[in-house]
Scaffold this active site. Structure first.
Site, PDB file in Angstrom:
ATOM      1  N   ASP A  96       0.736  -1.413   0.070  1.00  0.00           N
ATOM      2  CA  ASP A  96      -0.086   0.115  -0.123  1.00  0.00           C
ATOM      3  C   ASP A  96       0.901   1.336   0.099  1.00  0.00           C
ATOM      4  O   ASP A  96       0.477   2.394  -0.353  1.00  0.00           O
ATOM      5  CB  ASP A  96      -1.045   0.000   1.310  1.00  0.00           C
ATOM      6  CG  ASP A  96      -1.934  -0.902   1.030  1.00  0.00           C
ATOM      7  OD1 ASP A  96      -1.812  -2.224   1.082  1.00  0.00           O
ATOM      8  OD2 ASP A  96      -3.120  -0.669   0.695  1.00  0.00           O
ATOM      9  N   ASN A 153       2.085  -3.220   4.221  1.00  0.00           N
ATOM     10  CA  ASN A 153       0.783  -3.897   3.101  1.00  0.00           C
ATOM     11  C   ASN A 153      -0.001  -4.579   4.257  1.00  0.00           C
ATOM     12  O   ASN A 153      -0.080  -4.251   5.460  1.00  0.00           O
ATOM     13  CB  ASN A 153       1.527  -5.022   2.598  1.00  0.00           C
ATOM     14  CG  ASN A 153       0.800  -5.765   1.703  1.00  0.00           C
ATOM     15  OD1 ASN A 153      -0.116  -5.060   0.894  1.00  0.00           O
ATOM     16  ND2 ASN A 153       0.835  -7.027   1.697  1.00  0.00           N
TER      17      ASN A 153
HETATM   18  O1  MRU Z   1      -7.501  -3.168   2.707  1.00  0.00           O
HETATM   19  P1  MRU Z   1      -7.151  -3.578   1.347  1.00  0.00           P
HETATM   20  O2  MRU Z   1      -8.100  -4.675   0.820  1.00  0.00           O
HETATM   21  O3  MRU Z   1      -7.286  -2.344   0.396  1.00  0.00           O
HETATM   22  O4  MRU Z   1      -5.744  -3.826   1.473  1.00  0.00           O
HETATM   23  C1  MRU Z   1      -5.012  -4.261   0.282  1.00  0.00           C
HETATM   24  C2  MRU Z   1      -3.749  -4.861   0.328  1.00  0.00           C
HETATM   25  O5  MRU Z   1      -3.097  -4.570   1.382  1.00  0.00           O
HETATM   26  C3  MRU Z   1      -2.796  -5.070  -0.988  1.00  0.00           C
HETATM   27  O6  MRU Z   1      -1.672  -5.966  -0.652  1.00  0.00           O
HETATM   28  C4  MRU Z   1      -2.429  -3.864  -1.667  1.00  0.00           C
HETATM   29  O7  MRU Z   1      -3.006  -2.585  -1.608  1.00  0.00           O
HETATM   30  C5  MRU Z   1      -1.631  -4.227  -2.848  1.00  0.00           C
HETATM   31  S1  MRU Z   1      -2.844  -4.166  -3.956  1.00  0.00           S
HETATM   32  C6  MRU Z   1      -2.049  -4.321  -5.759  1.00  0.00           C
END
Ligand code: MRU
Length: 356
Positions: free
Chosen positions: A243, A253
Site C-alpha cells: 500500500d 501492506n
Molecule cells: O485493505 P485492502 O484490501 O485495500 O488492502 C489491500 C492490500 O493490502 C494489498 O496488498 C495492496 O493494496 C496491494 S494491491 C495491488
C-alpha cells in the site's frame, strides 16, 4: 457466470457520469457491478472496500474527482479550482494508508494547476484524459511487473501470497499475482498457497476466487498455517503487494504481511514485494512514519459470524496494515525493474532516472 477475469475492476462510464466498480464486498458469492454517480457513494465504496487494493483505489479516486469536476458549473477558474480541491480532499479522506489514493488525486490536481488560462470546459476534458491515462497506465505497469516477477520463479514453483494483490486490486493483472497471470498465459503452472487474510478475508474471498476461477492450482490456508506449509517445503517464494513503500524500502501492506516475511526469512524463502512506483512514497523516509488505518472492532468480533464471537465489551485492536522492515525483503519489483538492497540508494536512483 462469466469468468471473473473478464470483468473490469474499475472503469468510467462517461455517458452516464458514473464510476463503475466490481463490488468486492460481495465476492465470491455474487458478481455485482456498481454504477456510482454521487461523491458520497464513491467515498463510501472506497471506505467499505467495495473497491480496494492500492492501485484500484487510485484509479477510482481519479475517475471520482473527474466526475466531481464535471458537475462544477462555475466558469471562473478560481471558483472551479476551489471546488475541485474540496472534492479532492473529500475523496482523499476515504482511507489513509494506500499512497496511490493521494498520488492519483495529486496527478489530477496538477492538471488543474497547470492550465489557469484555459477555459474550464477544456480543463474538464484534460481531467477526463488524465483519469483514463491513470487507468491505462496501471495495466501496462502491472503487466511489466508480472514479466519481471516471472523471471524470478520457475514452472511448478510453490508460491505463497497474502491478501489480494491481484487483478481485483488493479486495472488488470494485479501486482503480486501478475507473475502468476502472465506465467499462465505462457503455459507455466504454479502452486499457489493463499492466506485467508483475517479479518476481511481478501485472500479467501478474492485471491482464492481469482486464481481458482482462472484455473490456477490453488490451496487456501488460514493465516496461522503459513509456517507449516513453509516447513513442509512447499513454498519456493512469497509474493505480496503493498500500500505504501517508504524511501528506505520499508513496506506497508495488509496486516499479517510482516509476520509472513519473518517466517520466510526463518525458512530461507525469498520474499518479494511487487510495487508500482505509484505506491512508492519517496516523501516518507521510513515505514514507522506511515499512517496505519485502524478499522471498526466489529470486523473482528462480528463480521462473517451468525453471532458475536467474542465477549461483549472486550478490547479489540484492528489495524488494517503493518510494516515489513526492509531487511526482510529480498527484492522490490517495480515496472522499471527489480530493486535489491541497498533500497534507499537504488530507489533514489530509480526515481531520478524515471520520474521527473
Ligand atoms: O485493505 P485492502 O484490501 O485495500 O488492502 C489491500 C492490500 O493490502 C494489498 O496488498 C495492496 O493494496 C496491494 S494491491 C495491488
Amino acid at each position: 457466470m462469466e469468468n471473473i477475469m473478464s470483468y473490469k475492476t474499475v472503469d468510467l462510464d462517461d455517458a452516464n457520469s458514473a464510476l463503475l466498480i466490481l463490488n468486492q464486498s460481495k465476492l465470491p458469492n455474487e458478481i455485482e457491478v456498481l454504477s456510482l454517480t454521487e461523491q458520497e457513494e464513491i467515498h463510501k465504496a472506497i471506505y467499505l472496500l467495495q473497491v480496494r487494493g492500492a492501485p484500484a483505489i487510485g484509479v477510482a479516486a481519479a475517475i471520482g474527482v473527474y466526475l466531481a469536476a464535471k458537475r462544477i458549473e462555475d466558469d471562473s477558474y478560481s471558483v472551479f479550482y476551489e471546488k475541485f480541491k474540496a472534492a479532492k480532499n473529500y475523496l482523499a479522506s476515504a482511507r489513509p494508508t494506500a499512497v496511490n489514493l493521494f498520488w492519483a488525486l495529486d496527478r489530477m490536481e496538477t492538471v488543474v494547476k497547470n492550465y489557469p488560462n484555459l477555459p474550464v470546459s477544456k480543463i474538464r476534458d484534460l481531467l477526463h484524459k488524465e483519469a483514463i491515462k491513470i487507468r491505462e497506465e496501471d495495466i501496462w505497469v502491472c503487466r511489466t511487473i508480472g514479466e519481471y516477477g516471472l523471471s524470478l520463479i520457475k514452472d511448478g514453483d510453490g508460491i505463497l501470497t497474502h491478501c489480494n494483490a491481484g487483478q481485483l486490486a488493479t486495472a488488470k493483472y494485479g501486482t503480486a499475482l501478475a507473475p502468476i497471470h502472465v506465467g499462465r498465459e505462457k503455459g507455466y503452472n504454479f502452486k499457489l498457497f493463499v492466506d485467508e487474510t483475517r479479518p476481511l478475508l481478501q485472500g479467501a474471498r478474492l485471491t482464492a476466487f481469482e486464481l481458482y476461477e482462472n484455473g490456477v492450482d490453488t490451496t487456501l490456508i488460514c493465516d496461522n498455517m503459513a509456517s507449516q506449509v513453509m516447513k513442509n517445503g512447499w513454498i519456493d517464494a512469497v509474493f505480496v503487494g503493498c500500500d505504501r513503500v517508504a524511501a528506505n524500502g520499508d513496506v506497508c501492506n495488509k496486516i499479517g504481511t510482516s509476520g509472513v516475511a519473518i517466517m520466510a526469512k526463518h525458512y530461507n524463502i525469498p520474499f518479494y514485494v511487487c510495487a508500482p512506483t505509484s505506491t512508492i512514497d519517496m516523501n516518507t523516509e521510513i515505514g514507522t512514519k506511515i499512517h496505519i488505518e485502524e478499522r471498526p472492532p466489529e470486523e473482528i468480533s462480528e463480521m462473517w459470524y451468525k453471532e458475536p464471537m467474542s465477549p461483549k465489551g472486550v478490547k479489540i485492536y484492528n489495524p488494517a496494515f503493518d510494516i515489513t522492515e526492509n531487511n526482510l525483503i529480498t527484492a522490490i519489483i517495480t515496472e522499471y525493474g527489480i530493486v535489491q538492497p541497498p533500497y534507499e540508494e537504488i530507489l533514489k536512483n530509480l526515481f531520478k532516472n524515471h520520474k521527473t
